[in-house]
Design a protein around this motif. Structure first.
Motif, short mmCIF file in Angstrom:
data_model
loop_
_atom_site.label_atom_id
_atom_site.label_comp_id
_atom_site.label_asym_id
_atom_site.label_seq_id
_atom_site.Cartn_x
_atom_site.Cartn_y
_atom_site.Cartn_z
N ALA A 439 0.84 -1.20 0.00
CA ALA A 439 0.00 0.00 0.00
C ALA A 439 0.88 1.25 0.00
CB ALA A 439 -0.92 -0.01 1.22
N GLY A 440 0.58 2.15 -0.92
CA GLY A 440 1.34 3.39 -1.02
C GLY A 440 2.63 3.28 -1.81
N ALA A 441 3.02 2.07 -2.22
CA ALA A 441 4.25 1.88 -2.99
C ALA A 441 4.01 2.21 -4.45
CB ALA A 441 4.76 0.45 -2.84
N PHE A 442 5.10 2.59 -5.13
CA PHE A 442 5.03 2.89 -6.56
C PHE A 442 5.36 1.64 -7.36
CE2 PHE A 442 6.26 7.59 -5.69
CZ PHE A 442 4.96 7.85 -5.29
N ARG A 443 4.95 1.64 -8.61
CA ARG A 443 5.20 0.48 -9.48
C ARG A 443 6.67 0.38 -9.88
NH1 ARG A 443 0.20 1.06 -13.82
NH2 ARG A 443 -1.39 1.65 -12.28
N HIS A 444 7.37 1.47 -9.85
CA HIS A 444 8.77 1.48 -10.29
C HIS A 444 9.57 2.32 -9.30
CE1 HIS A 444 12.34 2.15 -12.74
NE2 HIS A 444 11.91 1.24 -13.59
N SER A 445 10.78 1.85 -9.01
CA SER A 445 11.59 2.53 -8.00
C SER A 445 12.00 3.94 -8.41
CB SER A 445 12.85 1.71 -7.70
OG SER A 445 13.64 1.54 -8.87
N ASP A 446 11.94 4.26 -9.71
CA ASP A 446 12.35 5.59 -10.17
C ASP A 446 11.18 6.56 -10.28
OD1 ASP A 446 14.49 7.34 -11.17
OD2 ASP A 446 13.40 7.27 -13.08
N HIS A 447 9.96 6.11 -9.99
CA HIS A 447 8.82 7.02 -10.07
C HIS A 447 8.89 8.04 -8.94
CE1 HIS A 447 5.98 4.25 -12.58
NE2 HIS A 447 7.10 4.58 -13.21
N ARG A 448 8.69 9.31 -9.29
CA ARG A 448 8.65 10.38 -8.30
C ARG A 448 7.25 10.56 -7.72
NH1 ARG A 448 13.59 9.44 -10.13
NH2 ARG A 448 15.04 11.17 -9.98
N PHE A 449 6.25 10.17 -8.49
CA PHE A 449 4.86 10.25 -8.04
C PHE A 449 4.04 9.33 -8.92
CE2 PHE A 449 5.52 13.63 -11.17
CZ PHE A 449 4.54 13.35 -12.10
N GLU A 450 2.85 8.97 -8.48
CA GLU A 450 1.86 8.29 -9.30
C GLU A 450 0.51 8.90 -8.96
OE1 GLU A 450 2.19 4.07 -8.77
OE2 GLU A 450 4.14 3.96 -9.77
N TRP A 451 -0.23 9.36 -9.98
CA TRP A 451 -1.44 10.14 -9.77
C TRP A 451 -2.70 9.29 -9.87
CZ3 TRP A 451 0.45 14.49 -13.53
CH2 TRP A 451 1.18 15.45 -12.80
N THR A 452 -3.73 9.73 -9.13
CA THR A 452 -5.07 9.20 -9.35
C THR A 452 -5.62 9.81 -10.63
OG1 THR A 452 -6.13 11.01 -8.14
CG2 THR A 452 -5.42 9.08 -6.85
N ARG A 453 -6.76 9.31 -11.07
CA ARG A 453 -7.37 9.88 -12.27
C ARG A 453 -7.75 11.35 -12.06
NH1 ARG A 453 -11.86 5.35 -12.92
NH2 ARG A 453 -11.50 5.35 -10.66
N ALA A 454 -8.21 11.68 -10.87
CA ALA A 454 -8.59 13.08 -10.60
C ALA A 454 -7.36 13.98 -10.60
CB ALA A 454 -9.32 13.18 -9.26
N GLU A 455 -6.27 13.51 -10.02
CA GLU A 455 -5.04 14.32 -9.98
C GLU A 455 -4.49 14.53 -11.39
OE1 GLU A 455 -3.21 13.11 -5.59
OE2 GLU A 455 -2.94 11.75 -7.30
N PHE A 456 -4.52 13.48 -12.21
CA PHE A 456 -4.04 13.61 -13.59
C PHE A 456 -4.93 14.58 -14.36
CE2 PHE A 456 -3.67 11.58 -17.97
CZ PHE A 456 -2.46 12.19 -18.26
N ALA A 457 -6.22 14.48 -14.16
CA ALA A 457 -7.15 15.38 -14.86
C ALA A 457 -6.91 16.83 -14.44
CB ALA A 457 -8.59 14.96 -14.58
N ASP A 458 -6.71 17.08 -13.15
CA ASP A 458 -6.45 18.44 -12.69
C ASP A 458 -5.19 19.00 -13.35
OD1 ASP A 458 -8.65 18.37 -11.08
OD2 ASP A 458 -7.56 17.92 -9.23
N TRP A 459 -4.13 18.18 -13.38
CA TRP A 459 -2.87 18.62 -14.01
C TRP A 459 -3.08 18.92 -15.49
CZ3 TRP A 459 -0.09 16.25 -17.98
CH2 TRP A 459 1.16 16.81 -18.27
#
Length: 510
Positions: A439-459
């Motif tokens: 829980a809370g982990a990223f899919r790749h060790s080099d990812h700086r962030f991973e967004w929800t659909r709402a966060e991506f849409a806002d960006w």
């Protein structure tokens, strides 16, 4: 240093267990000796009958010979090169011996009994002493997912003083029914992993070895990132490159891995067949090929490239930028489509670009002449990138520090101003569907962030409004009713009513 491999003839099998000698290319009736750069390797058969056959690989290590020829300028010159546990404990030296002494078996070749190379054998492997600083549980974690039954017994620091506790060495016994080539590949990769170090200096060629001998099992291994880091002895640059290549391979089958790493022109041939409507590659393929395709769904990486390809094609673009092109997987796909007249791949990593350039050179001439790859940093403006019809940021933005994301936005949307921009990024809501991802982990060790659909849409809406682009969203991959698709994609289309002022800021035209 010793490893023994025992084969038991299955009930009802017509061939004797001594056929193990054919696979290893070593006659069970005699002992053989092989000179190594660090000592001598002996191969002998303590047991050889129709029902059971055991081969032993014994290494005699000469610590002085091991470092002969090295000088004080070498990166790993130290007294530790002479005084260490290598003569006694299985490590990278044993891996090297496996590749040199049992090389044909490791690569799955046997001219005299080729059918045996694909036959799962009842095997038992014993290693009296293996460095394993994580303890016996680490041996279980790396070998058990590969089909082995693992017994890892810690060895005492000194049997005469039990109060001193256990050492960081374990005795390992592996039993399972596997192809001999797979068993040797597991040992070749995982013995140095358990040790956590190697006896030689590492370079980029180690990544190729890891992917070659990890074909078919490493990409799906639950400990693949830990294995990669340990195999490459935590060399940060090598680890990042290896993990990126593993991520690109995604759920690829072993034959696809071989094609990508060993013969990149197979990719080009497949893409060319699609573009020209080759009957063998299209709907006119035979029933067997169709059945195999239905049984194994396309990987997420394949679905992602296909979605991006369709999105770029729908914009009507002819001149396309692949920003953060990596090793060129998308470049190859776009190059096979005659709709694109010019394709430019940009990446900050010279190593990735060299691989991409090599793969492009293997394309048919009509495809290769339309593709260019060169180095560039996406957080800096580049005047030569201005005016292209479309740009792609496929799985790129999540690798950029949040503090540098605005610079990337300005460089791509504000300075380059392509007619359309296609962006894909992981959907963090989908992460709960991945087994083994904390829980809370990223899919790749080099990812700086991973967004929800709402966060991506806002960006995306903020960037579109700031730089004059309309934006729409598409899911990539199977859609889960609760958490959406694994990958989310935004397609930006530039509004004609925007101009750029002298500060590089977008404003509405009067």
């Amino acid at each position: 240093m010793l490893v023994t491999i025992s084969c038991t003839r299955p009930v009802g099998a017509e061939w004797p267990a001594t056929d193990l000698g054919y696979l290893l290319h070593k006659n069970p009736s005699r002992r053989q000796t092989f000179e190594q750069s660090y000592g001598v390797a002996h191969v002998l058969y303590p047991e050889a009958s129709d029902d059971r056959c055991t081969v032993a690989l014994l290494l005699e290590i000469d610590p002085v010979q091991l470092v002969r020829g090295k000088h004080k300028g070498t990166p790993d010159f130290s007294l530790g090169q002479y005084v260490n546990d290598r003569p006694y404990a299985a490590s990278s030296l044993l891996s090297v011996a496996i590749s040199t002494v049992f090389g044909t078996a490791l690569h799955g070749r046997c001219a005299q009994r080729p059918e045996l190379t694909e036959t799962p054998l009842d095997l038992r492997i014993e290693l009296p002493a293996v460095p394993c600083k994580g303890g016996p549980e680490y041996a279980e974690r790396v070998f058990a997912p590969l089909g082995w039954t693992v017994v890892a017994t810690p060895l005492p620091l000194d049997p005469a003083f039990p109060e001193w506790g256990d050492s960081h060495y374990v005795r390992i016994e592996l039993t399972g029914t596997l192809r001999l080539a797979d068993a040797l590949a597991h040992l070749y990769v995982l013995l140095p992993v358990l040790d956590g170090s190697k006896h030689y200096w590492l370079d980029a060629a180690e990544i190729d070895k890891l992917l070659r001998f990890g074909a078919g099992w490493l990409t799906g291994h639950p400990e693949r990132e830990w294995i990669t880091r340990r195999y490459l002895t935590r060399r940060h640059t090598l680890v990042r490159a290896a993990l990126a290549r593993l991520a690109e391979l995604d759920d690829a089958a072993p034959e696809e891995l071989d094609a990508i790493e060993a013969d990149a022109d197979d990719d080009a041939a497949d893409a060319a067949a699609e573009a020209t409507g080759d009957a063998a590659a299209g709907s006119g393929g035979d029933a067997t090929e169709s059945a195999e395709t239905e049984e194994r769904a396309p990987s997420l990486a394949v679905l992602r490239r296909a979605a991006v390809h369709r999105a770029v094609l729908a914009t009507g673009a002819s001149r396309v930028l692949d920003l953060g092109c990596g090793q060129g997987a998308l470049l190859l796909e776009l190059a096979a489509d005659r709709a694109f007249g010019e394709i430019v791949g940009i990446d900050v990593s010279m190593r990735e670009l060299k691989i991409a350039a090599r793969r492009v050179r293997r394309l048919p001439e009509w495809q290769a002449r339309r593709v260019t790859v060169r180095q560039g940093a996406l957080t800096y403006t580049d005047a030569s990138l201005k005016g292209y019809d479309a740009a792609v940021l496929m799985e790129v933005i999540e690798h950029v520090d949040a503090t540098r994301l605005r610079a990337l936005e300005q460089a791509v949307f504000g300075a380059a101003t392509p007619g359309a921009v296609v962006v894909t990024t992981p959907n963090s809501e989908f992460n709960v569907r991945y087994d083994g991802l904390a829980a809370g982990a990223f899919r790749h060790s080099d990812h700086r962030f991973e967004w929800t659909r709402a966060e991506f849409a806002d960006w995306a809406h903020r960037v579109g409004a700031a730089y004059g682009y309309a934006v729409r969203f598409e899911p990539v991959g199977p859609v889960d009713a609760e958490v959406g698709a694994s990958t989310q994609m935004a397609v930006f289309t530039r509004n004609n009513g925007f101009t750029e002022n002298h500060d590089g800021d977008e404003k509405g035209a009067a």
